[in-house]
Design a protein around this motif. Structure first.
Motif, PDB file in Angstrom:
ATOM      1  N   SER A 448       0.627  -1.118   0.089  1.00  0.00           N
ATOM      2  CA  SER A 448       0.078   0.012   0.196  1.00  0.00           C
ATOM      3  C   SER A 448       0.837   1.271   0.038  1.00  0.00           C
ATOM      4  N   ASN A 449       2.246   1.175  -0.142  1.00  0.00           N
ATOM      5  CA  ASN A 449       2.957   2.238  -0.171  1.00  0.00           C
ATOM      6  C   ASN A 449       3.333   2.514  -1.339  1.00  0.00           C
ATOM      7  N   ALA A 450       2.325   3.571  -2.267  1.00  0.00           N
ATOM      8  CA  ALA A 450       2.656   4.028  -3.212  1.00  0.00           C
ATOM      9  C   ALA A 450       3.227   5.559  -3.431  1.00  0.00           C
ATOM     10  N   THR A 451       3.704   5.780  -2.578  1.00  0.00           N
ATOM     11  CA  THR A 451       4.053   7.359  -2.198  1.00  0.00           C
ATOM     12  C   THR A 451       5.655   7.783  -3.108  1.00  0.00           C
ATOM     13  N   GLY A 452       6.303   6.439  -3.093  1.00  0.00           N
ATOM     14  CA  GLY A 452       7.538   6.710  -3.419  1.00  0.00           C
ATOM     15  C   GLY A 452       8.541   6.829  -2.534  1.00  0.00           C
ATOM     16  N   TRP A 453       8.116   7.067  -1.288  1.00  0.00           N
ATOM     17  CA  TRP A 453       9.152   7.213  -0.381  1.00  0.00           C
ATOM     18  C   TRP A 453       9.404   6.012   0.438  1.00  0.00           C
ATOM     19  N   GLY A 454      10.766   5.649   0.927  1.00  0.00           N
ATOM     20  CA  GLY A 454      11.003   4.659   1.629  1.00  0.00           C
ATOM     21  C   GLY A 454      12.345   4.904   2.048  1.00  0.00           C
ATOM     22  N   ASP A 455      12.636   4.339   3.208  1.00  0.00           N
ATOM     23  CA  ASP A 455      13.993   4.544   4.110  1.00  0.00           C
ATOM     24  C   ASP A 455      14.600   3.099   4.656  1.00  0.00           C
ATOM     25  N   PRO A 456      15.590   2.664   4.327  1.00  0.00           N
ATOM     26  CA  PRO A 456      16.314   1.385   4.877  1.00  0.00           C
ATOM     27  C   PRO A 456      16.436   1.435   6.003  1.00  0.00           C
ATOM     28  N   ALA A 457      16.728   2.527   7.011  1.00  0.00           N
ATOM     29  CA  ALA A 457      16.770   2.564   8.307  1.00  0.00           C
ATOM     30  C   ALA A 457      15.655   2.354   9.001  1.00  0.00           C
ATOM     31  N   TYR A 458      14.456   2.890   8.432  1.00  0.00           N
ATOM     32  CA  TYR A 458      13.148   2.781   8.961  1.00  0.00           C
ATOM     33  C   TYR A 458      12.724   1.336   8.782  1.00  0.00           C
ATOM     34  N   ASP A 459      13.119   0.708   7.540  1.00  0.00           N
ATOM     35  CA  ASP A 459      12.663  -0.635   7.376  1.00  0.00           C
ATOM     36  C   ASP A 459      13.180  -1.532   8.217  1.00  0.00           C
ATOM     37  N   GLN A 460      14.416  -1.406   8.782  1.00  0.00           N
ATOM     38  CA  GLN A 460      15.032  -2.261   9.605  1.00  0.00           C
ATOM     39  C   GLN A 460      14.573  -2.161  10.931  1.00  0.00           C
ATOM     40  N   LEU A 461      14.297  -0.637  11.650  1.00  0.00           N
ATOM     41  CA  LEU A 461      13.701  -0.567  12.708  1.00  0.00           C
ATOM     42  C   LEU A 461      12.428  -1.205  12.983  1.00  0.00           C
ATOM     43  N   ARG A 462      11.603  -1.320  11.636  1.00  0.00           N
ATOM     44  CA  ARG A 462      10.165  -1.982  11.722  1.00  0.00           C
ATOM     45  C   ARG A 462      10.328  -3.473  11.989  1.00  0.00           C
ATOM     46  N   LYS A 463      11.268  -4.126  11.295  1.00  0.00           N
ATOM     47  CA  LYS A 463      11.545  -5.490  11.647  1.00  0.00           C
ATOM     48  C   LYS A 463      11.977  -5.761  13.059  1.00  0.00           C
ATOM     49  N   ASP A 464      12.827  -4.717  13.625  1.00  0.00           N
ATOM     50  CA  ASP A 464      13.452  -4.827  15.122  1.00  0.00           C
ATOM     51  C   ASP A 464      12.092  -4.812  16.032  1.00  0.00           C
ATOM     52  N   LEU A 465      11.058  -3.896  15.719  1.00  0.00           N
ATOM     53  CA  LEU A 465      10.008  -3.776  16.490  1.00  0.00           C
ATOM     54  C   LEU A 465       9.162  -4.993  16.642  1.00  0.00           C
ATOM     55  N   ALA A 466       8.880  -5.465  15.524  1.00  0.00           N
ATOM     56  CA  ALA A 466       8.042  -6.890  15.251  1.00  0.00           C
ATOM     57  C   ALA A 466       8.761  -7.977  16.084  1.00  0.00           C
ATOM     58  N   ALA A 467      10.066  -7.969  16.209  1.00  0.00           N
ATOM     59  CA  ALA A 467      10.627  -9.204  16.696  1.00  0.00           C
ATOM     60  C   ALA A 467      11.076  -8.987  18.596  1.00  0.00           C
ATOM     61  N   THR A 468      10.534  -7.677  18.670  1.00  0.00           N
ATOM     62  CA  THR A 468      10.649  -7.333  20.188  1.00  0.00           C
ATOM     63  C   THR A 468       9.473  -7.842  20.794  1.00  0.00           C
ATOM     64  N   PRO A 469       9.491  -8.696  21.927  1.00  0.00           N
ATOM     65  CA  PRO A 469       8.356  -9.062  22.741  1.00  0.00           C
ATOM     66  C   PRO A 469       7.617  -7.735  23.142  1.00  0.00           C
TER      67      PRO A 469
END
Length: 527
Positions: A448-469
């Motif tokens: 659903s992200n069709a804005t054209g914006w993205g950031d690898p640092a943000y993407d990694q933080l999101r994965k870190d959050l999902a893996a945190t209890p």
């Protein structure tokens, strides 16, 4: 089903939720066999493939042929007063992480479809495999929740199936209640597979073959849906035996229908109508939610490619004025992109500061901006909020042209294909975990992200959050704060108003607790 802390309640300690606005009326005397529901719109199909935003949420949430559900409480008042984000079984008897964290073991209830077939593990496997082909967002949602989308499920026995994980994330189990994850009667559906339609989507779009407990009496796409209760289903439901859902785009007509008793359930009103409705023989369930009405920018070209321009537009918007003027005071002005808003508020209303940023970006005299919106999502409020935003942006020299997208399905297509310059939208939270709702419109490769914006640092933080209890609140808040700083600075997707889940139900009808996306579960009516 209360799980171990790693996968339990999604947002504990993050957001404080308020209560309903009308706690004294429970509508406990039901006994009504037929219920008429008046909604803003219905989708062009009964599957996710013809997604119509809130119109599809109405149908898929209402039918509720998913493995799990949020355990919202016995009554709307209870759910609002003490909301829970624990999950319970719907089609599943139980769902638990296995010992090594490689799969969720799901045990199924003894349920029967409209066609007389028993719910089985094969149904789950077929539904998830074809669902990912039917709707790319489903595949992205599963992947974001840690599932192995290349090998999604393994049959253990007729009533036990393992959903395979690459990584067990904080919302892997709670994600199974999302209304995209429908389970179909694969035995019946596969009778309608063709060479051109190997997943029977054309047939399923106009017929019911699931484990919702409802039979399809009639369906006119985008217009009406009539359901009758299946006595052989085997699940738990209220007293309602027939449901008539009509698309009534005009808010005044919907108001008249529910006020007169011709409809017993309605939603999607102009916000200033709720106060009047509350004075008639209905109860207005106004409950805190995690949803947001947003404004997205296409950052690929033109002035909006420069984040200073996007930041200037954000600064020019008076969010409190939106709440007061368009939302009749129901809701809160967004303080940052995400509703949990860790740390200091990111958004500020500063017209002079916005003008300065525009000048720095090379647009001292402003520019022309096309703002698209539809009344299906975020709803009728967009007609008022868009006009207010146009007026506010004019103060910094931005000339806004308002473009209405009438069809709910077309609105979704415009969103997903990025065919907009600026777009008003709504983001109902279907999985109440920040690790999920920080994914869908923000991660670089999210569907659903069709804005054209993205950031690898943000993407990694999101994965870190999902893996945190979820019980490690300090670490989760640290990650959330870092994520918020990145998206607030990028200003590619602005939160405008943190909205509330509101629906209107006859005092004579019990049930109808709003789900996390603001819609109701049909089998809850009459309980």
């Amino acid at each position: 089903m209360r799980k171990r802390p790693f996968i339990a309640g999604a947002v504990a300690g993050v957001i404080a939720l308020a209560g309903c606005s009308n706690p004294e009326s429970s509508g406990s005397e039901s006994g009504q066999d037929t219920v008429t529901i008046a909604v803003n719109g219905l989708p062009d199909g009964l599957t996710a493939s013809k997604w119509g935003g809130s119109a599809s949420h109405v149908v898929l949430t209402g039918l509720g042929s998913q493995l799990l559900a949020y355990d919202l409480g016995a009554t709307p008042e209870e759910a609002c007063a003490s909301p829970s984000y624990d999950v319970k079984g719907r089609l599943a008897e139980s769902a638990e992480l296995n010992a090594d964290g490689t799969a969720i073991v799901v045990k199924l209830r003894d349920l029967t479809s409209q066609w007389g077939n028993k719910l089985s593990s094969d149904d789950v496997v077929w539904s998830f495999e074809t669902g990912m082909k039917r709707d790319g967002i489903m595949e992205g949602s599963l992947r974001s929740a840690g599932f192995d989308t290349a090998d999604i499920a393994t049959v253990v026995d007729e009533k036990t199936v393992e959903l395979n994980l690459l990584t067990p994330y904080s919302f892997s189990i709670t994600g199974l209640q999302q209304n995209l994850f429908d389970v179909y009667d694969s035995t019946e559906a596969q009778k309608h597979v063709t060479k051109d339609d190997p997943i029977a989507d054309d047939w399923l779009s106009n017929h019911l073959a699931d484990y919702s407990g409802w039979k399809l009496e009639s369906y006119t796409p985008a217009s009406s849906l009539v359901l009758t209760a299946d006595p052989d289903w085997g699940g738990e439901r209220g007293s309602v035996k027939k449901i008539v859902i009509n698309a009534v785009p005009n808010t005044a007509t919907r108001s008249q229908l529910v006020s007169s008793g011709e409809a017993q359930v309605a939603n999607g009103f102009d916000y200033d109508q709720y106060e009047t409705l509350a004075k008639s023989d209905v109860r207005v369930n106004e409950c805190a939610g995690l949803g947001r009405d947003t404004m997205m920018f296409n950052t690929r070209s033109g002035p909006l490619k420069d984040k200073r321009v996007r930041q200037a537009l954000s600064m020019a918007i008076d969010r409190q004025a939106l709440v007061d003027g368009a939302y009749a005071g129901i809701g809160e002005p967004a303080k940052g992109t995400f509703p949990f808003s860790p740390g200091a508020p990111a958004y500020e209303h500063d017209v002079e500061g916005a003008k300065k940023l525009l000048a720095e970006a090379g647009f001292p005299d402003g520019f022309k901006l096309t703002l698209s919106y539809g009344t299906s999502r975020p709803g009728p409020v967009a007609e008022k909020s868009s006009v207010l935003i146009k007026s506010q942006l004019a103060e910094i020299g931005v000339d806004v042209d308002l473009q209405v997208i009438a069809s709910a399905t077309n609105l979704t297509t415009v969103l997903q294909e990025g065919r907009y310059q600026a777009l008003l939208y709504a983001e109902p939270i279907v999985i109440a975990d920040p690790a999920f709702y920080t994914y869908a419109f923000y991660v670089s490769d999210a569907p659903s992200n069709a804005t054209g914006w993205g950031d690898p640092a943000y993407d990694q933080l999101r994965k870190d959050l999902a893996a945190t209890p979820t019980d490690d609140t300090a670490e989760r808040e640290r990650i959330e704060t870092a994520m918020s700083a990145i998206v607030d600075d990028a200003a590619a997707n602005l939160a405008l108003v943190n909205v509330r889940n509101v629906n209107v139900i006859s005092d004579k009808l019990s049930g109808g607790t709003p789900q996390t996306n603001g819609q109701i579960y049909f089998n809850d009516l009459g309980r």
